[in-house]
Design a protein around this motif. Sequence first.
Motif, mmCIF file in Angstrom:
data_model
loop_
_atom_site.group_PDB
_atom_site.id
_atom_site.type_symbol
_atom_site.label_atom_id
_atom_site.label_comp_id
_atom_site.label_asym_id
_atom_site.label_seq_id
_atom_site.Cartn_x
_atom_site.Cartn_y
_atom_site.Cartn_z
ATOM 1 N N ASN A 40 0.794 -1.192 0.086
ATOM 2 C CA ASN A 40 0.013 -0.063 -0.070
ATOM 3 C C ASN A 40 0.987 1.252 0.059
ATOM 4 O OD1 ASN A 40 -2.629 1.266 0.043
ATOM 5 N ND2 ASN A 40 -2.264 1.734 2.351
ATOM 6 N N LEU A 41 1.878 1.473 0.837
ATOM 7 C CA LEU A 41 2.670 2.363 0.792
ATOM 8 C C LEU A 41 3.502 2.643 -0.419
ATOM 9 C CD1 LEU A 41 4.368 2.149 4.303
ATOM 10 C CD2 LEU A 41 3.014 3.942 3.607
ATOM 11 N N ILE A 42 3.975 1.509 -1.264
ATOM 12 C CA ILE A 42 4.916 1.574 -2.200
ATOM 13 C C ILE A 42 3.721 2.383 -3.496
ATOM 14 C CG2 ILE A 42 5.607 0.369 -4.260
ATOM 15 C CD1 ILE A 42 6.635 -1.674 -2.333
ATOM 16 N N SER A 43 2.370 1.918 -3.485
ATOM 17 C CA SER A 43 1.338 2.321 -4.337
ATOM 18 C C SER A 43 1.090 3.740 -3.985
ATOM 19 C CB SER A 43 0.163 1.345 -4.358
ATOM 20 O OG SER A 43 0.197 0.293 -4.751
ATOM 21 N N PHE A 44 1.057 4.058 -2.751
ATOM 22 C CA PHE A 44 0.712 5.360 -2.202
ATOM 23 C C PHE A 44 1.847 6.380 -2.784
ATOM 24 C CE2 PHE A 44 0.592 8.641 0.955
ATOM 25 C CZ PHE A 44 -0.731 9.370 0.628
ATOM 26 N N VAL A 45 3.066 6.002 -2.698
ATOM 27 C CA VAL A 45 4.069 7.082 -3.056
ATOM 28 C C VAL A 45 4.171 7.168 -4.752
ATOM 29 C CG1 VAL A 45 6.612 7.003 -3.274
ATOM 30 C CG2 VAL A 45 5.585 6.133 -1.091
ATOM 31 N N MET A 46 3.883 5.805 -5.303
ATOM 32 C CA MET A 46 3.956 6.076 -6.768
ATOM 33 C C MET A 46 2.770 7.194 -6.939
ATOM 34 S SD MET A 46 4.573 2.214 -8.523
ATOM 35 C CE MET A 46 3.394 1.544 -7.514
ATOM 36 N N ASP A 47 1.469 6.974 -6.346
ATOM 37 C CA ASP A 47 0.658 8.239 -6.676
ATOM 38 C C ASP A 47 0.972 9.410 -6.384
ATOM 39 O OD1 ASP A 47 -1.041 5.822 -7.154
ATOM 40 O OD2 ASP A 47 -1.876 5.999 -5.250
ATOM 41 N N LEU A 48 1.828 9.816 -5.227
ATOM 42 C CA LEU A 48 2.248 10.925 -5.064
ATOM 43 C C LEU A 48 3.209 11.535 -5.991
ATOM 44 C CD1 LEU A 48 2.982 10.634 -1.203
ATOM 45 C CD2 LEU A 48 1.109 11.798 -2.302
ATOM 46 N N VAL A 49 3.976 10.613 -6.867
ATOM 47 C CA VAL A 49 4.918 11.336 -7.836
ATOM 48 C C VAL A 49 4.543 11.187 -9.227
ATOM 49 C CG1 VAL A 49 7.051 10.743 -6.169
ATOM 50 C CG2 VAL A 49 6.006 9.194 -7.828
ATOM 51 N N GLY A 50 3.053 10.935 -9.392
ATOM 52 C CA GLY A 50 2.391 11.185 -10.580
ATOM 53 C C GLY A 50 1.642 9.979 -11.222
ATOM 54 N N ARG A 51 1.674 8.972 -10.666
ATOM 55 C CA ARG A 51 0.768 7.859 -11.071
ATOM 56 C C ARG A 51 -0.869 8.423 -11.012
ATOM 57 N NH1 ARG A 51 -0.008 1.588 -9.035
ATOM 58 N NH2 ARG A 51 -0.753 2.800 -7.194
ATOM 59 N N THR A 52 -1.580 8.022 -11.731
ATOM 60 C CA THR A 52 -3.035 8.462 -11.725
ATOM 61 C C THR A 52 -3.822 7.095 -11.011
ATOM 62 O OG1 THR A 52 -3.175 9.621 -13.648
ATOM 63 C CG2 THR A 52 -5.181 9.089 -12.836
ATOM 64 N N ASP A 53 -4.408 7.332 -9.862
ATOM 65 C CA ASP A 53 -4.805 6.243 -9.198
ATOM 66 C C ASP A 53 -6.064 6.798 -8.434
ATOM 67 O OD1 ASP A 53 -5.693 3.924 -7.649
ATOM 68 O OD2 ASP A 53 -3.695 3.873 -6.384
#
Length: 229
Positions: A40-53
């Motif tokens: 969950n934290l890995i996905s959350f960080v990816m969201d913060l740096v630009g992934r659309t989720d």
Amino acid sequence: MDKAVLERRLHLTVTFIGGFMGCYAIFNRSDIFGSAQTGNLISFVMDLVGRTDAEIFFRFSALLIYIFAMVSTVFLSHKMERTTLKFISVLIDGLAFVLLAFLPQDMDPFVALYPIFFATAFQWCSFKGADGFNSSSIFSTNNLRQCTTGFAEYLYSRDSEALRRGIFYGKVLLSFHFGVAVCFLFCSRFHLAGAWAGLLPVCTALVLVNEERTLSRAAEKEEVLRVHA
């Protein structure tokens, strides 16, 4: 029952519950492992740096729930006996199992797993191991490492303590994955209502916690009598 044996049986029982909850989350809610936060934290960080989720808010909420459960155990541990905290943890597991079966299949999977995020985090901090070993009751990575290296060390050096470590963590792994297997069978047959099968090990854990609390209080009374003798 000997205190060490009781502690071991209790830890293996809550580890079974941990495996059951982990399987329930993955099997019923889009392969999301509700017992940990690494993914969950890995996905959350990816969201913060630009992934659309579209799930970012629910991911963050799950993280906050997990943290809140861990913080709660810290504050409660200063207000009550250790065995009382364990009793509360098992009750929370039971309440989670009751609630999970009523949450609709089509609701957001993260929201549907909020009870598991809270219950497993609380359990993790309440049950820390047995036989002198630290052991997670809600996921297996470190238990697998300890089991493997324990047996490997024994094969190399014939160290009896390494063998004891390997055996203990092997039992923990078996208990956890037995919980996974039981959950899979019940959920395959009863779908979301399969969660209610988790109430059986919860009842067992409550009995064991009560026995542990009785032994602990008896030991405290004996110590007081010895000091004042």
